[in-house]
Enzyme design. Structure first.
Site, PDB file in Angstrom:
ATOM      1  N   SER A 140       1.175  33.527  28.890  1.00 21.65           N
ATOM      2  CA  SER A 140       0.682  33.724  30.267  1.00 21.65           C
ATOM      3  C   SER A 140       1.793  34.139  31.208  1.00 21.65           C
ATOM      4  O   SER A 140       1.534  34.668  32.287  1.00 21.65           O
ATOM      5  CB  SER A 140       0.122  32.436  30.841  1.00 21.65           C
ATOM      6  OG  SER A 140      -0.938  31.983  30.129  1.00 21.65           O
TER       7      SER A 140
ATOM      8  N   GLY B 174       4.373  28.690  31.566  1.00 17.07           N
ATOM      9  CA  GLY B 174       4.660  30.141  31.542  1.00 17.07           C
ATOM     10  C   GLY B 174       4.899  30.704  32.934  1.00 17.07           C
ATOM     11  O   GLY B 174       5.798  31.523  33.144  1.00 17.07           O
TER      12      GLY B 174
ATOM     13  N   LYS C 135     -10.869  33.462  37.001  1.00 22.67           N
ATOM     14  CA  LYS C 135     -11.458  33.637  35.665  1.00 22.67           C
ATOM     15  C   LYS C 135     -12.874  34.167  35.823  1.00 22.67           C
ATOM     16  O   LYS C 135     -13.625  33.705  36.694  1.00 22.67           O
ATOM     17  CB  LYS C 135     -11.485  32.311  34.903  1.00 22.67           C
ATOM     18  CG  LYS C 135     -10.204  31.488  35.017  1.00 22.67           C
ATOM     19  CD  LYS C 135      -9.037  32.085  34.255  1.00 22.67           C
ATOM     20  CE  LYS C 135      -7.748  31.322  34.522  1.00 22.67           C
ATOM     21  NZ  LYS C 135      -6.549  31.973  34.023  1.00 22.67           N
TER      22      LYS C 135
ATOM     23  N   ASP D 181      -3.132  29.039  38.288  1.00 19.28           N
ATOM     24  CA  ASP D 181      -3.757  29.600  37.074  1.00 19.28           C
ATOM     25  C   ASP D 181      -4.736  28.575  36.477  1.00 19.28           C
ATOM     26  O   ASP D 181      -4.939  28.535  35.273  1.00 19.28           O
ATOM     27  CB  ASP D 181      -2.623  29.938  36.072  1.00 19.28           C
ATOM     28  CG  ASP D 181      -3.100  30.774  34.896  1.00 19.28           C
ATOM     29  OD1 ASP D 181      -4.114  31.480  35.016  1.00 19.28           O
ATOM     30  OD2 ASP D 181      -2.443  30.708  33.826  1.00 19.28           O
TER      31      ASP D 181
HETATM   32  C1  LIG Z   1      -4.481  28.726  31.641  1.00 21.22           C
HETATM   33  S1  LIG Z   1      -3.706  27.163  31.685  1.00 21.22           S
HETATM   34  C2  LIG Z   1      -2.280  27.490  32.635  1.00 21.22           C
HETATM   35  C3  LIG Z   1      -1.214  28.185  31.873  1.00 21.22           C
HETATM   36  C4  LIG Z   1       0.067  28.295  32.687  1.00 21.22           C
HETATM   37  N1  LIG Z   1      -0.094  29.139  33.853  1.00 21.22           N
HETATM   38  C5  LIG Z   1       1.180  28.869  31.858  1.00 21.22           C
HETATM   39  O1  LIG Z   1       1.614  29.985  32.131  1.00 21.22           O
HETATM   40  O2  LIG Z   1       1.645  28.192  30.931  1.00 21.22           O
HETATM   41  C6  LIG Z   1      -4.716  26.306  32.791  1.00 21.22           C
HETATM   42  C7  LIG Z   1      -4.177  24.925  33.150  1.00 21.22           C
HETATM   43  O3  LIG Z   1      -4.918  24.474  34.284  1.00 21.22           O
HETATM   44  C8  LIG Z   1      -4.952  23.073  34.217  1.00 21.22           C
HETATM   45  N2  LIG Z   1      -5.993  22.592  35.135  1.00 21.22           N
HETATM   46  C9  LIG Z   1      -7.317  22.825  35.107  1.00 21.22           C
HETATM   47  N3  LIG Z   1      -7.930  22.192  36.136  1.00 21.22           N
HETATM   48  C10 LIG Z   1      -6.936  21.580  36.826  1.00 21.22           C
HETATM   49  C11 LIG Z   1      -6.916  20.757  37.987  1.00 21.22           C
HETATM   50  N4  LIG Z   1      -8.021  20.462  38.653  1.00 21.22           N
HETATM   51  N5  LIG Z   1      -5.726  20.298  38.420  1.00 21.22           N
HETATM   52  C12 LIG Z   1      -4.580  20.578  37.768  1.00 21.22           C
HETATM   53  N6  LIG Z   1      -4.546  21.346  36.652  1.00 21.22           N
HETATM   54  C13 LIG Z   1      -5.711  21.823  36.186  1.00 21.22           C
HETATM   55  C14 LIG Z   1      -5.199  22.766  32.739  1.00 21.22           C
HETATM   56  O4  LIG Z   1      -4.740  21.461  32.431  1.00 21.22           O
HETATM   57  C15 LIG Z   1      -4.383  23.870  32.075  1.00 21.22           C
HETATM   58  O5  LIG Z   1      -3.113  23.377  31.683  1.00 21.22           O
END
Ligand SMILES: C[S@@+](CC[C@H](N)C(=O)[O-])C[C@H]1O[C@@H](n2cnc3c(N)ncnc32)[C@H](O)[C@@H]1O
Length: 366
Positions: A188, A224, A306, A277
């Site tokens: 990502s 990431g 998304k 993200d």
């Molecule tokens: C697509 S991943 C992120 C990847 C990250 N940007 C990277 O580059 O490694 C989505 C993340 O959003 C987090 N997430 C989803 N809902 C959330 C919330 N309400 N609060 C905090 N984190 C959340 C999930 O735990 C997950 O780790």
């Protein structure tokens, strides 16, 4: 030449078509779109002859969400003779463009086109020479002149046209070539790096992506996006219940908050960047970013929306409206751009920058 070709991610042709139709209609330019699903491009054909050039000048490329490139073209050239493909191409360009600064021989971004791309690379060399001999191309590359595009959709079969260098993607095939940094904790990372390239002019990187700035990364695990901020010597508040990569924590530049991104508040008042993200409903994420900007909790935001739903174009438009209206209702003046980046899949990336707020009492602009 009365057609505009737009390159896009394969599978997003309908979104790209709906968008150009809307934007052209707003300029009172009418036409019809040819869409072949999963082809990686669409063609908008104007009813009036000179309208395509007007479209190419008037629609800011940066405002197009689903298009990777935008160029003007004429009829498809078919059955190019293998012994001389160049003469018909020169014929198409003669009288249409003079003194272009560059030539790109391209293909749609599909698996089927991979073989054809090898041919394109080889073909560019003799084509460039011939275009220069005809003065269709300047002797040296010139960044401020139009760009000639030869777009092969099958062997011996191409569209020929041009784009304006002040209103196109500067990248070959509209795709920035980025190398995955092996020490980054997830792929990502390339999304945020590409977003910086697309949304922030390179001569403003020192000022807007400079060392020592504070950033908040919502939905940060495994890191990431945080990696991109840390790499630029920023201090990052990373918010996620999931773990952060130890390599990032070891830098001393990251504070990890195991918290809900929707409830998290910035622990200091000089946060410049918000990046987000989180895999969540796009409307919730857009509203969250709007709230941050309205409250003056950050100056710029990059968020990923998304799009698992069917009506993806409509969804994006609604969310951009939500952002625009929130800023406007709160007298916050800023700019908003959205793009489906090359590294985006079923998603788009939005950049919002706050310039100033007319409402007193908010945190001072720096
Ligand atoms: C697509 S991943 C992120 C990847 C990250 N940007 C990277 O580059 O490694 C989505 C993340 O959003 C987090 N997430 C989803 N809902 C959330 C919330 N309400 N609060 C905090 N984190 C959340 C999930 O735990 C997950 O780790």
């Amino acid at each position: 030449m009365n057609k505009v070709i737009l390159y896009c991610r394969p599978g997003f042709e309908k979104e790209c078509a709906a968008e150009i139709t809307d934007k052209a209609a707003a300029l009172e330019i009418f036409g019809f779109v040819r869409v072949k699903e999963h082809s990686g491009y669409i063609i908008f054909e104007c009813y009036q002859h000179d309208e395509a050039d007007r479209l190419l000048r008037k629609i800011p490329f940066a405002d197009l969400i689903f298009a990777r490139q935008m160029l003007l073209t004429g009829e498809l050239l078919r059955d190019l003779p293998p012994e001389d493909r160049i003469t018909p191409i020169i014929g198409m360009l003669t009288g249409a463009v003079n003194g272009a600064g560059d030539v790109r021989v391209e293909v749609p971004d599909t698996n089927e086109s991979k073989e054809l791309m090898k041919f394109c690379r080889k073909f560019t060399v003799p084509l460039r020479g011939a275009l220069r001999a005809q003065k269709l191309l300047t002797p040296q590359e010139k960044a401020n002149r139009p760009v000639i595009h030869v777009f092969f959709i099958a062997p011996g079969c191409c569209y020929v046209g041009y784009s304006y260098s002040n209103n196109n993607s500067p990248f070959y095939m509209g795709i920035p070539r980025l190398k995955f940094p092996t020490e980054a904790p997830s792929r990502s990372t390339l999304k945020l790096e590409e977003a910086f390239h697309v949304f922030i002019p390179s001569d403003e990187w020192d000022e807007r992506l400079g060392s020592g700035m504070y950033a908040v990364d919502l939905g940060a695990s495994p890191g990431g996006w945080t990696y991109q901020l840390v790499k630029r010597s920023m201090m990052v508040h990373a918010v996620d219940n999931g773990d952060m990569a130890a390599s990032l924590m070891d830098t001393g530049q990251v504070i990890h908050h195991r918290a809900d991104g929707f409830k998290f508040e910035p622990p200091r008042n000089n946060v410049y960047w918000l990046v987000c993200d989180m895999v969540e409903q796009p409307a919730r994420v857009a509203q969250l970013a709007a709230d941050w900007l309205v409250k003056g909790w950050c100056r710029e935001a990059i968020i990923n929306l998304k799009l698992p739903m069917k009506k993806r174009y409509e969804e994006v438009c609604q969310n951009l409206d939500l952002l625009r209206n929130s800023l406007k209702e709160n007298s916050v003046y800023g700019e908003i751009h959205a793009k489906q980046l090359y590294h985006d899949r079923e998603e788009v990336t939005v950049h919002i920058r706050r310039f100033w707020s007319a409402v007193p009492g908010r945190r001072d602009e720096r």
